[in-house]
Enzyme design. Structure first.
Site, PDB file in Angstrom:
ATOM      1  N   GLU A  60      27.185 112.926  -3.508  1.00  0.00           N
ATOM      2  CA  GLU A  60      26.639 111.584  -3.231  1.00  0.00           C
ATOM      3  C   GLU A  60      26.790 111.245  -1.737  1.00  0.00           C
ATOM      4  O   GLU A  60      27.825 111.523  -1.131  1.00  0.00           O
ATOM      5  CB  GLU A  60      27.455 110.577  -4.059  1.00  0.00           C
ATOM      6  CG  GLU A  60      27.045 109.135  -3.888  1.00  0.00           C
ATOM      7  CD  GLU A  60      27.903 108.190  -4.740  1.00  0.00           C
ATOM      8  OE1 GLU A  60      28.950 108.635  -5.282  1.00  0.00           O
ATOM      9  OE2 GLU A  60      27.525 107.009  -4.873  1.00  0.00           O
ATOM     10  N   LYS A 104      20.308 105.329  -7.236  1.00  0.00           N
ATOM     11  CA  LYS A 104      21.437 105.051  -8.129  1.00  0.00           C
ATOM     12  C   LYS A 104      21.227 103.726  -8.867  1.00  0.00           C
ATOM     13  O   LYS A 104      20.851 102.715  -8.256  1.00  0.00           O
ATOM     14  CB  LYS A 104      22.709 104.979  -7.283  1.00  0.00           C
ATOM     15  CG  LYS A 104      24.005 104.897  -8.054  1.00  0.00           C
ATOM     16  CD  LYS A 104      25.198 104.978  -7.068  1.00  0.00           C
ATOM     17  CE  LYS A 104      26.537 105.019  -7.762  1.00  0.00           C
ATOM     18  NZ  LYS A 104      27.660 105.156  -6.802  1.00  0.00           N
ATOM     19  N   CYS A 157      26.990 109.435  -9.609  1.00  0.00           N
ATOM     20  CA  CYS A 157      28.351 108.931  -9.837  1.00  0.00           C
ATOM     21  C   CYS A 157      28.483 107.854 -10.939  1.00  0.00           C
ATOM     22  O   CYS A 157      28.529 108.173 -12.116  1.00  0.00           O
ATOM     23  CB  CYS A 157      28.948 108.453  -8.519  1.00  0.00           C
ATOM     24  SG  CYS A 157      30.752 108.675  -8.463  1.00  0.00           S
TER      25      CYS A 157
END
Lengths: 543, 543
Positions: free
Chosen positions: B45, B113, B149
């Site tokens: 990330e 994300k 994540c």
């Protein structure tokens, strides 16, 4: 004729003291009834917790304490008055930033803030979920639409409250000060009121909390966007707004309007308020500071005396070989002028003891900034010893220009619990010093006129290692507040060498700032919660 | 038989160094092709900015730099390999946390994300807007569903990716370490894979960034939730995962699986990694620390030597009247054992010089902690002088129990650029010291066995003013990590007096912690970005 008296309770809660803040509210309502015949009393945002409560909001017992405080308010608050007050609360498993309405012992309803700021110093999405409905309360024939702070800036919740039938908008705020913010806030208020053609009542917090300072300036604007009432800045109190019914509208009568002040006065008051509240809320006896004969400590001393009174302020001059005679004279002169306790503690014996102890370790090395830092650190240790022994907080006196480029010694002149001028650029330090002297003599003129020097080496001037402060500050404002790149600053007319040097210094000195005392934030980007930079940082100046 | 080689690039970007991180990625892809015949290479990330980039994300030139870095990657990255890499980006006026896919010189698509953590150390909603669509990329017959994540922890984006047709889930992570986190993370990974019956590839960052440390432990779990590949913790590198087509599914072959280690070893590695990366990424020559003969500085010395090598570590013993002979002996012994530069600098001359200078000021007062702090601050000044002269960073050595209750001297033993054991409770300091000695002798046994003392007053023991460390730590864990109220801790079986004393000390010492050196975070609530408490705080212990 129908009318309604609304009182804006521009008060200063203590963060974390939930029972105490409830008592403050109960007392304020009582006074608003007696003094002003209030029908409605409005408190600021998150009044019961104080603002910002930060991670205290994560403590499960926060909820218990708030429940108890609200129960106590319900049983103790004066009858026949509608109280609107801000507090945090968990509802159905989620945290909200709420405004609750209490009337005759009963909590009627709650509004949840819809626009949650999560930028600059604000972390509201760390704690709160987003409210999704308007709340309009009818009281004595007036329909009051509730809003909380950012809701007004955002705009959408304002329009929604009007669609839900509000006659008058009430906004609870904890809107921190920075330079130009009061005017900016009034413009917004006038604009929003005119947009929706409703009067807006704006109640703000007052007082200092860590690095934030709230200026008050609670206000009422009429449906045409005209300012009708403006409470004083920098002063806690209750300010009434009289509404009268005219045809089908509720119109605020013209009341007191605080006259506007110079930008210097506004800023100076912010620094005084921030320091006073930090010291008093922390329970310190007073402050002690190193008085060098330079302008930063001179201005800090004046602020400290204005904040706390001369009896609670001590100044220490700590001369060394490089301290000019005029520095000693000016420091003594200012201490006398302001009537503070003053002593002179030369640092030669300590500096010499360190240099002898380090003689072997330093054998064969050149003199460098190590020796300069040593002088500064001996002063820091002396001030801390006095602080420890006498219960006085050390006042740190570095300005924003120095904090930015790291022109300060960690554990030396950076020692201290609080810094009143931490967010004040050097050029503003001069402006404030001059302005302060127009009120009454506080700073010897020679301190303002002479070229600045750290006096850590023979004949040292700040400009030996930094550009002139006007150039330095102009670059810093563009880099820090303006987020301009080095190349963009050069294109704006600055020397490439100056810009790169300054920008590199700012980037490299984050480690020092991270260990600096907190201080009053007065710009739109202070060095604190406001500017979150990595210490380990591979960023290079450039485009 | 169809197969696919995916390489997990478990690497350590440098925050802010966008061009450098792009070069690291280009080189890693080249190596992944040559060494492993990679078809796909996955990076962590925000690899191009490093994690967390914090307010560097607010600099407009961040976008320019990212565009240039991605253009360079497009022209330089090896052909015939799909590269998936994380970076921030502004799209249509809003910031996003992105994963981009590059193939044969072309950036194909981007995933944003969807779950943005804004709790603990995370501030992602300060910078990013929420993504709202899945992205599935087909490459060599495999449909790869991208996640970043928190998406995995949240769960909804995982299910959405599967509904969008993913055969295999790829998650890019910058998941910081704390104790027990590696196991917790693997359990989640296994659970999610089993839930959606898809293999999951999990690529994590490695290395230290300010207070955060990333442990790596990149992994692949099959569709049954079985661990098939686990990369080493605390080690950068490329780890291949072989997928083969079986019937209509893509199945990861069993590869290398890093064996699990003791909790002490895991924690110790975290401290070594955090310190090493802070010192090296900041460009320090090495570190210097005060070696007192006590266990905190002894453990810190061992960590420093393991992180940097003995040549880059210097220890200074700075005795005073109250320093026990065994302290001097043990400090010397440990320095010899580890082969570090060692010197003894008695602080009497400096302490005396300060006391003489302050004699008038202190006349008529009792001896108190002022004199103790003075000793500690003379040591701090000496260490800083050596640091300044030699370019060595001072390593601060206070543990979490001390940081919590303020049992440390500001500008004294708190001096330093970094603290390896800042987030390690005293009881864990002992466990780590014992564990370290099982690897090779590093800490004299007597240092571990003797009762702890700050040695700032005659015959002083830490337990004179604090509860025993096992009791203290048990209270602290409940109050700090558990958010339990004082009353709840008492109900759990602790003495009322101890609990109230400890809780009050924690609350009152926020001002010291705010000026403390950064240090490695290894618990779920470290004193740093993780725990944001007000300094001015009216909170009282209670329910």
């Amino acid at each position: 004729m129908q009318d309604l008296t609304l009182v804006m309770a521009q008060l200063d809660p203590l963060v974390g003291d939930i029972p105490g803040n409830a008592e403050r509210a109960i007392e304020a309502v009582r006074e608003a009834r007696i003094e002003h015949g209030a029908d409605v009393v409005v408190f600021p945002e998150l009044f019961l917790s104080g603002y910002p409560p930060e991670d205290l909001l994560l403590r499960p017992s926060m909820e218990t304490r708030l429940r108890e405080a609200r129960a106590r308010m319900a049983s103790k608050v004066a009858r026949d008055v509608l109280v609107i007050i801000g507090y945090p609360g968990r509802r159905e498993g989620q945290g909200y930033n709420l405004a609750g309405a209490l009337y005759n012992g009963e909590w009627l309803d709650e509004y949840a803030k819809q626009a949650l700021p999560n930028y600059q110093v604000f972390d509201e999405r760390r704690y709160f979920a987003t409210g999704n409905r308007s709340l309009v309360l009818e009281h004595k024939g007036v329909r009051l639409g509730l809003l909380i702070c950012e809701d007004l800036w955002d705009g959408a919740p304002v329009r929604a409250a009007c669609e839900a039938g509000a006659d008058v908008l009430i906004t609870l705020n904890a809107s921190p000060y920075h330079q130009d913010k009061p005017a900016e806030r009034l413009r917004l208020l006038e604009q929003r009121a005119a947009e929706v053609e409703r009067p807006v009542v704006y109640v703000n917090t007052i007082g200092g909390q860590d690095e934030l300072v709230f200026d008050g300036g609670s206000a009422c604007v009429d449906a045409g966007g005209e300012l009708r009432v403006l409470a004083p800045y920098w002063q806690a109190g209750l300010m009434p707004v009289q509404f009268v019914r005219e045809a089908d509208r509720w119109v605020p009568r013209e009341g007191e309007i605080e006259p506007s002040v110079d930008p210097e006065e506004s800023l100076y008051c912010a620094l005084v308020t921030g320091l006073r509240d930090y010291v008093n809320k922390s329970g310190f006896e007073g402050v002690v500071l190193g008085l060098s004969g330079g302008i930063d400590s001179a201005l800090s001393l004046a602020i400290a005396v204005d904040a706390l009174g001369a009896q609670r302020v001590q100044a220490v001059m700590m001369p060394y070989h490089y301290t000019a005679d005029i520095s000693r004279q000016d420091a003594a002169e200012q201490a006398r002028l302001l009537g503070v306790h003053y002593q002179v503690l030369p640092i030669e014996p300590m500096v010499e003891a360190f240099m002898e102890t380090l003689a072997d370790t330093f054998a064969g090395t050149e003199r460098d900034t190590t020796e300069e830092n040593l002088q500064s650190r001996c002063r820091g240790v002396l001030l801390m010893a006095i602080s420890n022994k006498k219960g006085l907080m050390v006042l740190s006196t570095g300005n924003k220009s120095e904090m930015a480029v790291g022109y300060a010694t960690l554990y030396g002149d950076m020692v201290g619990g609080y810094n009143a001028i931490k967010d004040v650029y050097k050029s503003w330090v001069y402006r404030l010093a001059r302005w302060r002297n127009t009120q009454s003599p506080a700073i010897p003129e020679r301190v303002i006129e002479r070229p600045p020097s750290a006096e850590l080496a023979p004949d040292q001037k700040d400009t030996d290692s930094l550009p002139d402060y006007d150039v330095l500050d102009a670059i810093l404002v563009r880099y820090i507040e303006g987020d301009m790149s080095a190349e963009a600053i050069i294109d704006a007319g600055f020397e490439r060498e100056d810009v790169y040097r300054v920008v590199r210094l700012v980037d490299r000195n984050e480690y020092k700032r991270r260990q600096a005392a907190v201080g009053v934030r007065v710009t739109p980007r202070g060095f604190g919660r406001d500017r979150r930079y990595p210490i380990v940082n591979g960023w290079q100046p450039g485009e």
